[in-house]
Structure formats: C-alpha cells, structure tokens
Design an enzyme around this catalytic site. Structure first.
Site, PDB file in Angstrom:
ATOM      1  N   ASP A 270       0.866  -1.177   0.000  1.00 44.35           N
ATOM      2  CA  ASP A 270       0.000   0.000   0.000  1.00 44.35           C
ATOM      3  C   ASP A 270       0.902   1.225   0.000  1.00 44.35           C
ATOM      4  OD1 ASP A 270      -2.332  -1.424   0.057  1.00 44.35           O
ATOM      5  OD2 ASP A 270      -2.565  -1.351   2.233  1.00 44.35           O
TER       6      ASP A 270
ATOM      7  N   ASP B 100     -14.062  -5.149  -2.709  1.00 41.72           N
ATOM      8  CA  ASP B 100     -14.105  -5.261  -1.253  1.00 41.72           C
ATOM      9  C   ASP B 100     -15.483  -5.773  -0.874  1.00 41.72           C
ATOM     10  OD1 ASP B 100     -11.514  -4.214  -0.683  1.00 41.72           O
ATOM     11  OD2 ASP B 100     -12.249  -2.200  -1.124  1.00 41.72           O
TER      12      ASP B 100
END
Lengths: 256, 201
Positions: free
Chosen positions: A11, A130
C-alpha cells in the site's frame, strides 16, 4: 502445472509503503521501490502496488514509483487505487505496469472495465472488490467501496460474475471482515466466488501465517493469495511460506 | 549487433524495453520495416487480440516484411501473441496468420474447469535442446498470461507445459523461435532466455 501465486501487496501513500488495519491507522514501513526489489529477489510471484494517496496532487509520485519498479524488477505487477478513467489506465500501463486493478470506479462506471478490456486486453484489467458479510444479500456478501466505507446495493457474487462478462481478466477479492487482522482469509467468500467464475481469483485480507494460505488454496479454491503484513514485518519470508505450501503438496514456484 | 523490437501497437513494449536495457542490449523499437530490415535479429512481441494484431501488422506493411525477413535466415523471437501470429491460423477472430510456422492457435477448453486466461507461473519441460534454454534448468518456471495456445507439430515443439492438457509453450523452426510465456516478466530465467537469444547459437 500452473503454480499457486503469492502476491505481495504494497500500500503506497505519498510515496511511502504503509500498512493499516481495516483501512485505518496507517504507518509508514518503507520505500516501495526498494521493497518491490526485495520481494522480487525473495520469491514473490507477483506484486500489487496500491495507491492509497488521498490527494490527487500526489498521483505523480505514484507514477514515478511505478516507472522505477518496472525498471528494477522482471516480475509482473498490478497497480490499483484511484484508477477512474481510460486515461488513468493508459498512464499506468505506459510507465510499465502489467495490470490495473479497478475497484470503486468500476462500481460507479462498469463500462470502464468493458472499454479497458477491449482497448488493452482483458489480461490487464483486474476487478478489485471489497466485500463485507451481510445476510441481507443473496450470496451473503455485499460489495463496499471507497476503501470499505461506503456500502453498495451490489451482491458480491453477482458483481464478480458481471465483471467477468464485462471483460475483467482476474478478480482480487478482499474481505473487509478479515483484512489486516491476520486470522485467515475469508474461505467461504473466496470459494463461493472462485468456483462460480471462470477467471482467476486472488484472495485478499487476513493472511497471517502459512496455514492460512494453504487453507485458502485448498478450501477456498483461490488461484493466488495476497500477503502484506505477514511478510512486511519479517514474521515470515516468502520462502518459508512456499516451503510450507510445498509440504502441503500445493504447487508453488521454488526456482526464483 | 542491433536487435529490433517490432512495434505494431499490440500491447505495451515497456517491459521488453526494460528487460533489454537490463541486459545492456543494443536495440531499437520500431514500426518501420525499413529500419527493422537493418537489424541483425528481431523480437516480435505482442499482447491482445489476434485479428486486430493482424490488421495492424498489415497497416504498417510488417506482415510481408516479417515473412521475407525470416526467409533470409535472420533470427526472430516471437513472444506471447507474437508466438501465435507466426502460425498459420488463429481461432481468435478466425483469421489467417503469418504462416511462418505451420500450426494453429486454439482456445483452452472452458469445459475442463480451467480458469481462462491462464495467469501465472508454469514449468516448461524441454522437448528438445535449444540454444534459448542454454544454462536454464529443465522444468524452470516462466510467467504466462493467455487464453489461446499454439498447436504445432511435435517437430516444432521445443518446450511444453501442462494446463488441463499438454500444450506447446516454446516453438522453433530453423532461425525462428517463439515462446508463449513472457520472458521479460519471468525473473532471472526469463532474462537468461532473452540473453541467449541476443547472443545467438
């Protein structure tokens, strides 16, 4: 035989690799280019660079990082986060990424997947999804967007099937329920999606020890598994994970 | 010695370019047959769909050029779509291809429960010894991304893989060789294979 892939996720925020729990409380853990190189030599099968930069002015930093990573490693990698237009896809691919992962923007504008796949080939269009357990949904899982903050009306399984039809070449399936807590992947969700689509599924969220990967490959029927914190802090090396999987008779690439 | 990379706008050449830079190769990337003509060897890459790739090759006059280039005995390395387009026919778009090597391009069988595209690392078993594989162990893994595969005669198969079926993943006939995988994305083995091609037999 096709090997099960271990995909290392970095990330990236404002030019630094960071790691958070359930998308909150991020801390910087290193330079993404150096980390990409390290994981390339350590036996990662693929990388994902996920741009979690909040502000658009820092997008340029991400492009520099992608370009440098492409120069340093001879390994496929995906770039995700903030991909919202054909122009965004083009930019990322032009500097050397192999695939783009489209998440919230695909929900808002599904034609982005369709158009992206027809222009660049389906192999470089990845649907990032997600999902959150929700008994109100037919499959038991609801699609959430904007980093897990915004629920949608989409059923996770239906959305996966639709994305395949639209032209996605792969799905990175992240469970919000298990993300960042290292208690194992969401096996039920992974298996449900993977056995109902014809494209590869990368399980994401919850990998904390090698047993979790063997579980998601064997029971979850995942084609690949994303790892982050379990390798970022030196708890496990890619080699340790692969040696364990090899012992479990799961085909993994050992000759990097 | 200059290597030419054939640019016919089928996919991104950035990774090929990066790999060649890492190998310190002397190379040009071009869509111009006149410039490529002067190269000692050619890399013929490609990602995407076969029929649009064929249209694009013909638009740049590269289809005829490539056939003549290899007829003269010059080395050529096809990569991914490039390994398919050199065959006679592709099921993808049902089109005639360059016919440099006899064979056809077929879709993996969806009914076998396979994920299509095949994405990831697969082990390549050598069917014949070939200079491309020099100093790379048999059964080394390479990175694949494809839905279609080359179906050629045994005599042209130098490497094979398992994906539901046994399919040809590396091809050679005389001065022409081709790989279905992406050597430019296949770590040290891939770079070694590219370097073997650059060095020649």
């Amino acid at each position: 035989m096709l090997f099960k892939r271990i995909v290392v996720c970095l990330d990236v925020r404002d030019g630094k690799t960071t790691k958070g729990i359930k998308f909150k409380g991020n801390v910087d853990i290193g330079d993404p280019v150096e980390m990409a190189e390290k994981y390339y030599h350590a036996g990662a099968d693929e990388l994902v660079l996920y741009d979690i930069t909040a502000s658009s002015e820092n997008r340029g930093i991400m492009m520099d990082i992608v370009e440098k990573v492409a120069e340093k490693i001879s390994l496929p990698f995906t770039v995700g986060g903030g991909i919202g237009s054909i122009e965004d896809i083009k930019k990322v691919l032009r500097v050397g990424a192999d695939k783009v992962s489209i998440n919230s923007q695909a929900v808002k504008n599904p034609s982005l997947i369709e158009e992206g796949a027809s222009l660049f080939g389906r192999q470089c269009i990845v649907l990032g999804m997600d999902a959150l357990a929700d008994s109100a949904m037919p499959s038991g899982y609801r699609v959430v967007i904007n980093g897990g903050r915004t629920p949608t009306e989409l059923d996770a399984l239906e959305w996966a099937k639709q994305a395949e039809k639209l032209g996605a070449g792969e799905i990175v399936l992240n469970s919000i329920d298990t993300d960042g807590i290292k208690q194992g992947y969401e096996i039920n969700l992974t298996s449900l999606v993977s056995s109902n689509v014809g494209i590869p599924v990368v399980a994401s969220g919850g990998g904390g020890k090698p047993e979790h990967l063997s579980e998601v490959f064997l029971k979850g029927k995942a084609d690949a598994a994303l790892v982050a914190s379990m390798v970022h802090y030196g708890e496990y090396s890619i080699k340790e994970i692969k040696d364990y999987l090899y012992k479990c008779k799961i085909p993994v690439r050992l000759d990097w | 010695m200059v290597t030419g990379v054939v640019d016919y706008k089928a996919g991104n050449l950035k990774s090929i370019e990066n790999a060649l830079k890492n190998l310190n190769a002397d190379f040009i990337i071009s869509d111009d047959p006149e410039k490529l003509e002067n190269c000692d060897k050619l890399i013929f890459p490609g990602v995407g769909e076969a029929s649009s790739a064929m249209r694009s090759l013909s638009k740049y006059g590269l289809d005829q050029f490539l056939k003549e280039y290899v007829k003269k005995g010059n080395p050529l390395l096809g990569i991914c779509l490039g390994a398919q387009i050199i065959l006679s026919w592709s099921e993808e778009g049902e089109i005639a291809c360059l016919n440099i090597i006899d064979g056809k391009v077929q879709l993996f069988d969806k009914n076998m429960g396979l994920k299509i595209p095949q994405i990831g690392w697969n082990a390549v078993r050598y069917a014949k010894s070939h200079y491309l594989f020099k100093d790379i162990p048999d059964n080394s893994s390479f990175y694949f991304v494809h839905s279609y595969y080359p179906n050629v005669k045994k005599e042209f198969t130098i490497g094979e893989c398992e994906y539901g079926i046994t399919f040809t993943s590396a091809i050679s006939r005389d001065n022409v060789c081709a790989v279905q995988f992406h050597p430019e994305k296949s770590g040290r083995h891939g770079l070694k294979l590219m370097n073997n091609f650059l060095k020649g037999e």
